[in-house]
Design an enzyme around this catalytic site. Structure first.
Site, PDB file in Angstrom:
ATOM      1  N   ARG A 129       0.839  -1.204   0.000  1.00  0.00           N
ATOM      2  CA  ARG A 129       0.000   0.000   0.000  1.00  0.00           C
ATOM      3  C   ARG A 129       0.868   1.245   0.000  1.00  0.00           C
ATOM      4  NH1 ARG A 129      -4.198   0.828   4.847  1.00  0.00           N
ATOM      5  NH2 ARG A 129      -2.430   1.738   5.917  1.00  0.00           N
ATOM      6  N   ARG A 135       1.518   7.505   2.123  1.00  0.00           N
ATOM      7  CA  ARG A 135       1.266   7.842   3.520  1.00  0.00           C
ATOM      8  C   ARG A 135       2.582   7.845   4.266  1.00  0.00           C
ATOM      9  NH1 ARG A 135      -3.862   4.592   5.980  1.00  0.00           N
ATOM     10  NH2 ARG A 135      -2.485   4.703   7.792  1.00  0.00           N
TER      11      ARG A 135
HETATM   12  P1  AMP Z   1      -5.453   4.470  10.361  1.00  0.00           P
HETATM   13  O1  AMP Z   1      -5.745   5.175   9.080  1.00  0.00           O
HETATM   14  O2  AMP Z   1      -6.709   4.051  11.081  1.00  0.00           O
HETATM   15  O3  AMP Z   1      -4.481   3.338  10.198  1.00  0.00           O
HETATM   16  O4  AMP Z   1      -4.736   5.536  11.324  1.00  0.00           O
HETATM   17  C1  AMP Z   1      -3.495   6.117  10.986  1.00  0.00           C
HETATM   18  C2  AMP Z   1      -2.878   6.740  12.215  1.00  0.00           C
HETATM   19  O5  AMP Z   1      -3.727   7.758  12.735  1.00  0.00           O
HETATM   20  C3  AMP Z   1      -2.634   5.800  13.389  1.00  0.00           C
HETATM   21  O6  AMP Z   1      -1.433   5.065  13.268  1.00  0.00           O
HETATM   22  C4  AMP Z   1      -2.601   6.791  14.561  1.00  0.00           C
HETATM   23  O7  AMP Z   1      -1.356   7.481  14.587  1.00  0.00           O
HETATM   24  C5  AMP Z   1      -3.669   7.793  14.157  1.00  0.00           C
HETATM   25  N1  AMP Z   1      -4.994   7.380  14.697  1.00  0.00           N
HETATM   26  C6  AMP Z   1      -6.086   7.011  13.962  1.00  0.00           C
HETATM   27  N2  AMP Z   1      -7.106   6.691  14.764  1.00  0.00           N
HETATM   28  C7  AMP Z   1      -6.657   6.856  16.032  1.00  0.00           C
HETATM   29  C8  AMP Z   1      -7.245   6.656  17.319  1.00  0.00           C
HETATM   30  N3  AMP Z   1      -8.509   6.203  17.470  1.00  0.00           N
HETATM   31  N4  AMP Z   1      -6.476   6.936  18.405  1.00  0.00           N
HETATM   32  C9  AMP Z   1      -5.218   7.387  18.290  1.00  0.00           C
HETATM   33  N5  AMP Z   1      -4.598   7.576  17.118  1.00  0.00           N
HETATM   34  C10 AMP Z   1      -5.303   7.313  15.987  1.00  0.00           C
END
Ligand code: AMP
Length: 192
Positions: A129, A135
């Protein structure tokens, strides 16, 4: 109101399956990761703070994340029919906060779909990805840290929701369509 948590490690397919579930159930989708990336792209104050954590593969502090989520729910009337929470909660503290937030609205977490994928496959998917997503956190070093953080801080939610009788374990490797079918079948009894 039907509230669904889509749960799983980074790369487990939460975003892909959430997109299918929105079409199927007509729920409002909140991806906390997307929400934060949108702030980063717009270079807001929150985006700058969030980027510090995201680029290292760390979680945004609980209280900040909880406030952002509550603000999103309060400012989106479309959430009234129910929400797919994708990437939230990620800690026990966030799970308690979500229960409180929903209880204020006379609602609850109705079901949790846990997408279960072996670590080696997660790493493989995230590296692939990363070649397209650009990202800041889809690189080998950060991926390792995200999985560590997942295992120590987020995985305990599996037991939390299992004890609450809400956890639906779904085999998350295989074809997107087959996984979606398993989710739909597993959720059928939870939808009145
Ligand atoms: P994701 O797209 O869900 O993989 O999120 C990417 C990044 O955003 C994570 O690795 C965290 O750094 C941050 N993040 C997303 N959701 C949360 C959450 N509920 N709590 C804390 N950090 C979050």
């Amino acid at each position: 109101m039907y509230n669904l948590v889509v749960f799983g490690a980074p790369g487990s397919g939460k975003g892909t399956q959430s997109a299918r579930l929105i079409d199927e159930y007509g729920l409002y989708h909140i991806s906390t990761g997307e929400l934060l990336r949108d702030h980063i792209a717009r270079d807001t104050d929150l985006g700058r703070i969030a980027n510090e954590y995201i680029s290292k593969g760390q979680l945004i502090p609980d209280q900040l994340m909880i406030d952002i989520l509550e603000h999103t729910i309060e400012n989106n009337p479309d959430t009234a029919n129910g929400v797919i929470f994708d990437g939230f909660p990620r800690t026990i503290e966030q799970a308690h906060a979500l229960d409180k937030m929903l209880a204020k609205r006379g609602a609850k977490v109705d079901a949790v779909v846990g997408l279960e994928v072996a670590d080696e496959e997660l790493i493989d998917r995230l590296i692939k990805r990363g070649l397209e997503s650009h990202r800041s956190d889809d690189n080998p070093e950060t991926i390792q840290n995200r999985l560590k953080v997942y295992n120590s801080q987020t995985a305990p939610l599996r037991d939390f929701y299992t004890q609450a009788g809400k956890y639906h374990a779904i085999e998350g490797s295989g074809a997107v369509e087959d996984i979606f079918h398993s989710i739909r079948e597993s959720l059928r009894p939870t939808r009145s």
